[in-house]
Write a protein that holds these residues in place. Structure first.
Motif, mmCIF file in Angstrom:
data_model
loop_
_atom_site.group_PDB
_atom_site.id
_atom_site.type_symbol
_atom_site.label_atom_id
_atom_site.label_comp_id
_atom_site.label_asym_id
_atom_site.label_seq_id
_atom_site.Cartn_x
_atom_site.Cartn_y
_atom_site.Cartn_z
ATOM 1 N N ALA A 165 7.164 -1.781 -1.476
ATOM 2 C CA ALA A 165 6.475 -1.936 -0.306
ATOM 3 C C ALA A 165 4.804 -2.162 -0.732
ATOM 4 C CB ALA A 165 6.508 -0.905 0.871
ATOM 5 N N HIS A 166 4.212 -3.055 0.083
ATOM 6 C CA HIS A 166 2.780 -3.449 -0.130
ATOM 7 C C HIS A 166 2.565 -4.293 -1.341
ATOM 8 C CE1 HIS A 166 1.773 -0.260 2.876
ATOM 9 N NE2 HIS A 166 2.442 0.714 2.097
ATOM 10 N N THR A 221 4.119 2.754 8.915
ATOM 11 C CA THR A 221 5.022 3.414 8.039
ATOM 12 C C THR A 221 3.953 4.405 7.093
ATOM 13 O OG1 THR A 221 6.268 1.661 8.082
ATOM 14 C CG2 THR A 221 6.465 2.945 5.970
ATOM 15 N N LEU A 222 2.987 4.060 6.666
ATOM 16 C CA LEU A 222 1.978 4.714 5.776
ATOM 17 C C LEU A 222 0.703 4.467 6.358
ATOM 18 C CD1 LEU A 222 3.385 4.604 1.961
ATOM 19 C CD2 LEU A 222 3.785 6.399 3.749
ATOM 20 N N ASN A 223 -0.080 5.509 6.754
ATOM 21 C CA ASN A 223 -1.351 5.292 7.115
ATOM 22 C C ASN A 223 -2.365 5.027 6.128
ATOM 23 O OD1 ASN A 223 -0.709 5.931 9.837
ATOM 24 N ND2 ASN A 223 -0.919 8.258 9.586
ATOM 25 N N GLN A 224 -3.629 4.349 6.479
ATOM 26 C CA GLN A 224 -4.688 4.113 5.517
ATOM 27 C C GLN A 224 -5.069 5.599 4.726
ATOM 28 O OE1 GLN A 224 -5.803 1.258 4.379
ATOM 29 N NE2 GLN A 224 -4.766 0.142 5.325
ATOM 30 N N GLY A 225 -5.164 5.576 3.599
ATOM 31 C CA GLY A 225 -5.631 7.008 2.943
ATOM 32 C C GLY A 225 -4.418 7.719 2.296
ATOM 33 N N ASN A 226 -3.102 7.262 2.735
ATOM 34 C CA ASN A 226 -2.055 8.066 2.236
ATOM 35 C C ASN A 226 -1.975 7.932 0.734
ATOM 36 O OD1 ASN A 226 0.910 8.170 1.387
ATOM 37 N ND2 ASN A 226 0.888 8.809 3.483
ATOM 38 N N PRO A 227 -1.646 8.948 -0.203
ATOM 39 C CA PRO A 227 -1.769 8.822 -1.590
ATOM 40 C C PRO A 227 -0.466 7.796 -1.917
ATOM 41 C CG PRO A 227 -1.982 11.068 -0.828
ATOM 42 C CD PRO A 227 -1.666 10.423 0.390
ATOM 43 N N ARG A 228 0.520 7.854 -1.310
ATOM 44 C CA ARG A 228 1.530 7.123 -1.629
ATOM 45 C C ARG A 228 1.280 5.448 -1.325
ATOM 46 N NH1 ARG A 228 5.808 5.833 -4.921
ATOM 47 N NH2 ARG A 228 7.567 4.544 -3.648
ATOM 48 N N LYS A 229 0.425 5.182 -0.363
ATOM 49 C CA LYS A 229 0.147 3.911 -0.168
ATOM 50 C C LYS A 229 -0.870 3.594 -1.163
ATOM 51 C CE LYS A 229 -1.258 1.033 3.691
ATOM 52 N NZ LYS A 229 -1.482 0.814 5.162
ATOM 53 N N THR A 230 -1.802 4.354 -1.631
ATOM 54 C CA THR A 230 -2.771 3.998 -2.597
ATOM 55 C C THR A 230 -2.135 3.645 -3.856
ATOM 56 O OG1 THR A 230 -4.537 5.495 -1.349
ATOM 57 C CG2 THR A 230 -4.757 5.057 -3.966
ATOM 58 N N PHE A 231 -1.099 4.524 -4.158
ATOM 59 C CA PHE A 231 -0.101 4.090 -5.311
ATOM 60 C C PHE A 231 0.178 2.906 -5.353
ATOM 61 C CE2 PHE A 231 4.068 4.081 -7.352
ATOM 62 C CZ PHE A 231 3.551 4.300 -8.615
ATOM 63 N N LEU A 232 0.977 2.620 -4.250
ATOM 64 C CA LEU A 232 1.751 1.245 -4.309
ATOM 65 C C LEU A 232 0.670 0.173 -4.218
ATOM 66 C CD1 LEU A 232 4.585 2.369 -1.621
ATOM 67 C CD2 LEU A 232 4.934 1.786 -4.176
ATOM 68 N N ASN A 233 -0.156 0.224 -3.467
ATOM 69 C CA ASN A 233 -1.380 -0.946 -3.358
ATOM 70 C C ASN A 233 -1.858 -1.099 -4.766
ATOM 71 O OD1 ASN A 233 -1.269 -1.938 -0.792
ATOM 72 N ND2 ASN A 233 -2.579 -0.171 0.163
ATOM 73 N N PHE A 234 -2.559 -0.233 -5.569
ATOM 74 C CA PHE A 234 -3.109 -0.343 -6.910
ATOM 75 C C PHE A 234 -1.901 -0.973 -7.908
ATOM 76 C CE2 PHE A 234 -6.647 1.786 -5.176
ATOM 77 C CZ PHE A 234 -7.745 1.475 -5.788
#
Length: 343
Positions: free
Chosen positions: A192-193, A225-238
């Motif tokens: 995702a992302h 699904t994942l809010n802004q600032g969620n570490p999982r979202k940060t990981f996937l985005n980067f």
């Protein structure tokens, strides 16, 4: 051949489906299908009971956004177009997506399009995830007509013109089925992302066009699904952003861009550290470590993209560093950003 399959990928979203699915059923042109990613909140039973007219595709596990859609669309032969629609999207216009269908019908060179995406929370403003269509800077940072980093503009019709895009939002992405298959669909390894931007970059590399059809309007809640600032979202985005660059950058740019990104990613991590946000600080470095470990698995994809490339670069990937333009030069809107590059 049937015209359009509107496919909503669901994971534990019974509440959102109950709230927003009726607007899609009432106002859309096309067959509405829900693909369930092994939800455990009773979504499937709710759909069978409350929305028996909706076709269901039941996936045996949570495959994520990318592979979930790949598997669902593989079960839908015979459609000319697919419309990937988030479960937290509300539509209000009768036959809201008809303009998108009409545009695709009359522009065979167009592989994908999106509606104007507005915020459900602030309906007179663009929505973060897609606005009126996406662009990208030289180093992989995406931005939209109507949203630049954290600045979201009010919709005043300033982006209603149909122009070429770099990418279209995955929240409401209409794609020609033949181009979906030719491009290979979404990269399932992303989970995702960034997967829709990667797909659109590949389509643009093939010489296809992507647009926003602003006569069609959808309202997106976002962050469901994942809010802004969620570490999982940060990981996937980067991580996924680096993988996307590795796959799609022209040979002439790869080394330089990746070196600059290494510096920028460290600065991003330090920004989290200064805020005492240790989880997101670690997520950035975890993303970079995993990218270095698995990027060799993408070398075949990279060679394939380079072989299919019809031009050295996509014009809507701009020749500036977004962070510099935004934070140093103070350019906070799309038109301010691109006025030196787009007449």
């Amino acid at each position: 051949m049937r015209k359009l399959a509107i496919v909503i990928l669901n994971w534990n979203g019974a509440k959102m489906l109950r709230q927003y699915l009726p607007t899609v059923l009432e106002n859309s042109v096309g067959d509405v299908i829900v693909a369930d990613n092994a939800s455990i909140d009773g979504s499937v039973n709710m759909l069978l009971t409350e929305f028996p007219q909706v076709q269901n595709i039941i996936l045996e596990q949570n495959f994520g956004f990318a592979e979930g859609y790949n598997r669902a669309l593989a079960q839908l032969p015979g459609y000319e177009y697919f419309l990937l629609l988030n479960s937290d999207v509300e539509v209000r216009q009768p036959r809201w997506n008809e303009s998108m269908i009409r545009y695709m019908d009359t522009h065979p060179e167009c592989a994908a399009c999106q509606p104007k995406l507005l915020s459900l929370r602030e309906p007179d403003h663009f929505e973060y995830a897609g606005g009126a269509g996406g662009y990208m800077d030289k180093y992989g940072y995406p931005f939209c007509r109507g949203r630049v980093l954290g600045t979201i503009e009010k919709d005043q019709g300033q982006y209603d013109e149909i122009v070429p895009l770099m990418w279209a939002t995955g929240a409401a992405l209409m794609v020609r089925a033949s181009d979906w298959r030719e491009s290979g669909g979404l990269d399932s390894r992303f989970f995702a992302h960034m997967e829709e931007i990667d797909l659109c970059w590949r389509l643009r590399t093939l010489g296809k066009s992507i647009v926003c059809v602003s006569d069609s309007v959808a309202y997106h809640l976002g962050g469901a699904t994942l809010n802004q600032g969620n570490p999982r979202k940060t990981f996937l985005n980067f991580r996924n952003n680096l993988l996307m660059l590795h796959k799609n950058l022209p040979d002439s740019e790869l080394r330089h861009v990746m070196r600059v990104r290494a510096v920028l990613d460290v600065l991003a991590a330090l920004q989290f550290l200064f805020k005492l946000d240790f989880q997101n600080f670690s997520a950035v470095f975890q993303a970079r470590r995993e990218f270095e470990q698995i990027k060799v698995d993408y070398d075949r994809d990279r060679r394939h993209v380079q072989q299919l490339r019809t031009s050295e670069r996509v014009p809507q990937r701009m020749e500036f560093l977004l962070l510099w333009e935004y934070y140093v030069k103070g350019k906070r809107t799309f038109k301010e950003l691109v006025k030196e590059y787009i007449p």
